[in-house]
Motif scaffolding. Structure first.
Motif, PDB file in Angstrom:
ATOM      1  N   ARG A  99       0.822  -1.209   0.000  1.00  0.00           N
ATOM      2  CA  ARG A  99       0.000   0.000   0.000  1.00  0.00           C
ATOM      3  C   ARG A  99       0.864   1.269   0.000  1.00  0.00           C
ATOM      4  O   ARG A  99       0.434   2.303  -0.514  1.00  0.00           O
ATOM      5  CB  ARG A  99      -0.973  -0.028   1.183  1.00  0.00           C
ATOM      6  CG  ARG A  99      -2.200  -0.883   0.891  1.00  0.00           C
ATOM      7  CD  ARG A  99      -3.110  -1.037   2.081  1.00  0.00           C
ATOM      8  NE  ARG A  99      -2.647  -2.107   2.951  1.00  0.00           N
ATOM      9  CZ  ARG A  99      -3.310  -2.520   4.031  1.00  0.00           C
ATOM     10  NH1 ARG A  99      -4.442  -1.933   4.378  1.00  0.00           N
ATOM     11  NH2 ARG A  99      -2.845  -3.502   4.766  1.00  0.00           N
ATOM     12  N   ILE A 100       2.058   1.177   0.546  1.00  0.00           N
ATOM     13  CA  ILE A 100       2.983   2.308   0.433  1.00  0.00           C
ATOM     14  C   ILE A 100       3.409   2.475  -1.023  1.00  0.00           C
ATOM     15  O   ILE A 100       3.494   3.591  -1.548  1.00  0.00           O
ATOM     16  CB  ILE A 100       4.210   2.119   1.342  1.00  0.00           C
ATOM     17  CG1 ILE A 100       3.790   2.225   2.817  1.00  0.00           C
ATOM     18  CG2 ILE A 100       5.284   3.165   1.040  1.00  0.00           C
ATOM     19  CD1 ILE A 100       4.890   1.892   3.796  1.00  0.00           C
ATOM     20  N   ASN A 101       3.649   1.359  -1.708  1.00  0.00           N
ATOM     21  CA  ASN A 101       3.993   1.431  -3.129  1.00  0.00           C
ATOM     22  C   ASN A 101       2.822   1.957  -3.956  1.00  0.00           C
ATOM     23  O   ASN A 101       3.017   2.659  -4.955  1.00  0.00           O
ATOM     24  CB  ASN A 101       4.433   0.055  -3.639  1.00  0.00           C
ATOM     25  CG  ASN A 101       5.819  -0.308  -3.175  1.00  0.00           C
ATOM     26  OD1 ASN A 101       6.609   0.572  -2.803  1.00  0.00           O
ATOM     27  ND2 ASN A 101       6.138  -1.590  -3.171  1.00  0.00           N
ATOM     28  N   GLU A 102       1.598   1.618  -3.550  1.00  0.00           N
ATOM     29  CA  GLU A 102       0.436   2.190  -4.224  1.00  0.00           C
ATOM     30  C   GLU A 102       0.452   3.715  -4.095  1.00  0.00           C
ATOM     31  O   GLU A 102       0.149   4.430  -5.053  1.00  0.00           O
ATOM     32  CB  GLU A 102      -0.846   1.621  -3.617  1.00  0.00           C
ATOM     33  CG  GLU A 102      -1.109   0.177  -4.003  1.00  0.00           C
ATOM     34  CD  GLU A 102      -2.339  -0.397  -3.339  1.00  0.00           C
ATOM     35  OE1 GLU A 102      -2.704  -1.546  -3.671  1.00  0.00           O
ATOM     36  OE2 GLU A 102      -2.946   0.287  -2.482  1.00  0.00           O
ATOM     37  N   ALA A 103       0.791   4.185  -2.903  1.00  0.00           N
ATOM     38  CA  ALA A 103       0.866   5.637  -2.695  1.00  0.00           C
ATOM     39  C   ALA A 103       1.920   6.256  -3.606  1.00  0.00           C
ATOM     40  O   ALA A 103       1.735   7.374  -4.110  1.00  0.00           O
ATOM     41  CB  ALA A 103       1.183   5.943  -1.241  1.00  0.00           C
ATOM     42  N   ARG A 104       3.001   5.539  -3.851  1.00  0.00           N
ATOM     43  CA  ARG A 104       4.062   6.064  -4.718  1.00  0.00           C
ATOM     44  C   ARG A 104       3.615   6.134  -6.172  1.00  0.00           C
ATOM     45  O   ARG A 104       4.205   6.860  -6.973  1.00  0.00           O
ATOM     46  CB  ARG A 104       5.311   5.189  -4.583  1.00  0.00           C
ATOM     47  CG  ARG A 104       5.968   5.299  -3.211  1.00  0.00           C
ATOM     48  CD  ARG A 104       7.178   4.387  -3.102  1.00  0.00           C
ATOM     49  NE  ARG A 104       7.837   4.557  -1.818  1.00  0.00           N
ATOM     50  CZ  ARG A 104       8.242   3.562  -1.040  1.00  0.00           C
ATOM     51  NH1 ARG A 104       8.054   2.303  -1.419  1.00  0.00           N
ATOM     52  NH2 ARG A 104       8.840   3.802   0.113  1.00  0.00           N
ATOM     53  N   PHE A 109       0.540  10.641 -10.027  1.00  0.00           N
ATOM     54  CA  PHE A 109      -0.693  10.875 -10.772  1.00  0.00           C
ATOM     55  C   PHE A 109      -1.345  12.179 -10.316  1.00  0.00           C
ATOM     56  O   PHE A 109      -1.826  12.969 -11.141  1.00  0.00           O
ATOM     57  CB  PHE A 109      -1.661   9.709 -10.580  1.00  0.00           C
ATOM     58  CG  PHE A 109      -2.981   9.908 -11.271  1.00  0.00           C
ATOM     59  CD1 PHE A 109      -3.137   9.589 -12.604  1.00  0.00           C
ATOM     60  CD2 PHE A 109      -4.061  10.438 -10.583  1.00  0.00           C
ATOM     61  CE1 PHE A 109      -4.345   9.796 -13.254  1.00  0.00           C
ATOM     62  CE2 PHE A 109      -5.276  10.643 -11.212  1.00  0.00           C
ATOM     63  CZ  PHE A 109      -5.421  10.324 -12.549  1.00  0.00           C
ATOM     64  N   TRP A 110      -1.371  12.424  -9.010  1.00  0.00           N
ATOM     65  CA  TRP A 110      -1.927  13.676  -8.492  1.00  0.00           C
ATOM     66  C   TRP A 110      -1.197  14.876  -9.095  1.00  0.00           C
ATOM     67  O   TRP A 110      -1.810  15.867  -9.464  1.00  0.00           O
ATOM     68  CB  TRP A 110      -1.809  13.724  -6.973  1.00  0.00           C
ATOM     69  CG  TRP A 110      -2.758  12.825  -6.247  1.00  0.00           C
ATOM     70  CD1 TRP A 110      -3.901  12.266  -6.741  1.00  0.00           C
ATOM     71  CD2 TRP A 110      -2.643  12.384  -4.898  1.00  0.00           C
ATOM     72  NE1 TRP A 110      -4.505  11.497  -5.771  1.00  0.00           N
ATOM     73  CE2 TRP A 110      -3.764  11.550  -4.640  1.00  0.00           C
ATOM     74  CE3 TRP A 110      -1.717  12.604  -3.889  1.00  0.00           C
ATOM     75  CZ2 TRP A 110      -3.975  10.951  -3.394  1.00  0.00           C
ATOM     76  CZ3 TRP A 110      -1.929  12.013  -2.649  1.00  0.00           C
ATOM     77  CH2 TRP A 110      -3.034  11.196  -2.412  1.00  0.00           C
ATOM     78  N   GLN A 111       0.132  14.775  -9.157  1.00  0.00           N
ATOM     79  CA  GLN A 111       0.918  15.877  -9.705  1.00  0.00           C
ATOM     80  C   GLN A 111       0.523  16.149 -11.155  1.00  0.00           C
ATOM     81  O   GLN A 111       0.366  17.302 -11.570  1.00  0.00           O
ATOM     82  CB  GLN A 111       2.403  15.554  -9.614  1.00  0.00           C
ATOM     83  CG  GLN A 111       3.299  16.685 -10.083  1.00  0.00           C
ATOM     84  CD  GLN A 111       4.771  16.333  -9.935  1.00  0.00           C
ATOM     85  OE1 GLN A 111       5.123  15.208  -9.621  1.00  0.00           O
ATOM     86  NE2 GLN A 111       5.628  17.307 -10.160  1.00  0.00           N
ATOM     87  N   ALA A 171       3.317   8.598   4.436  1.00  0.00           N
ATOM     88  CA  ALA A 171       3.952   7.277   4.447  1.00  0.00           C
ATOM     89  C   ALA A 171       4.911   7.110   3.277  1.00  0.00           C
ATOM     90  O   ALA A 171       5.965   6.483   3.412  1.00  0.00           O
ATOM     91  CB  ALA A 171       2.891   6.186   4.412  1.00  0.00           C
ATOM     92  N   ALA A 172       4.562   7.663   2.113  1.00  0.00           N
ATOM     93  CA  ALA A 172       5.441   7.559   0.952  1.00  0.00           C
ATOM     94  C   ALA A 172       6.711   8.378   1.154  1.00  0.00           C
ATOM     95  O   ALA A 172       7.804   7.975   0.735  1.00  0.00           O
ATOM     96  CB  ALA A 172       4.716   8.019  -0.309  1.00  0.00           C
TER      97      ALA A 172
END
Length: 203
Positions: A99-104, A109-111, A171-172
């Motif tokens: 899930r940390i990798n998902e955040a990465r 994408f947000w940017q 977390a990321a």
């Protein structure tokens, strides 16, 4: 006979490779060549699936969103009210390496979405789906007497969304300083505030 290629499976393999590269080298290090090598493909083999890294990041966001929703569905099965609300939040929080990798994946994408209307619309549609689910769990929790604070449901949902999405960034950026147990404790502390009577019983 020519080999039959499972195109959907190949896309997922490329997304998984992107995950691993970003986890190791960050988004700037995730070149198309690096991703192809990681996935075991020739560099040119990516273009039919993802002409640019931008396309790949967009697909990866959708994959992460769907994967999270599947986890939510699995862990929420048979749960209602506050229990279902907590299960939902637990699956969005970055509580393990996956899930940390998902955040990465999500953060780049947000940017991109800041200046890309198509990506911004995709993100907003996804977040509306999550807000709707949270609102549903919250209504059931109120009906069951598990949420008693006068705070409007919209405000509670917005607070939860800020907590969940903010935790992904934290977390990321600093995974060693924000342990899963801390994030779970913070969630539980917030949910306890939604029922002052239950909070008093525990203190």
């Amino acid at each position: 006979m020519p080999k039959i290629v499972n195109h959907d499976q190949r896309r997922l393999e490329l997304v998984d490779a992107t995950w691993r590269i970003i986890a190791r080298h960050g988004i700037e290090g995730a070149t198309m060549r690096e991703i192809a090598t990681e996935a075991g493909f020739a560099n040119g083999a990516l273009k039919p699936y993802f002409p640019t890294k931008d396309h790949l990041i967009t697909f990866a966001f959708g994959h992460v969103f769907n994967r999270t929703n599947q986890r939510i569905a699995d862990t929420s099965a048979g749960k209602v009210g506050m229990e279902a609300l907590r299960a939902f939040c637990q699956e969005v929080l970055p509580l393990d390496e996956d899930r940390i990798n998902e955040a990465r994946i999500v953060i780049p994408f947000w940017q991109k979405a800041l200046t890309d209307p198509v990506k911004a619309e995709l993100h907003e549609t996804s977040m509306k789906q999550w807000r709707s689910a949270l609102e549903g769990h919250l209504r059931r929790a109120r009906d069951r007497g598990e949420v008693t604070v006068p705070t409007q449901d919209d405000d509670i949902v917005n607070q939860l969304m800020s907590m969940l999405l903010g935790a992904q960034i934290v977390a990321a950026m600093s995974p060693g300083e924000h342990l899963p147990a801390q994030l779970s404790d913070q969630l539980d502390a917030y949910l306890l505030l939604l029922n002052p009577a239950a909070q008093g019983a525990r203190s």
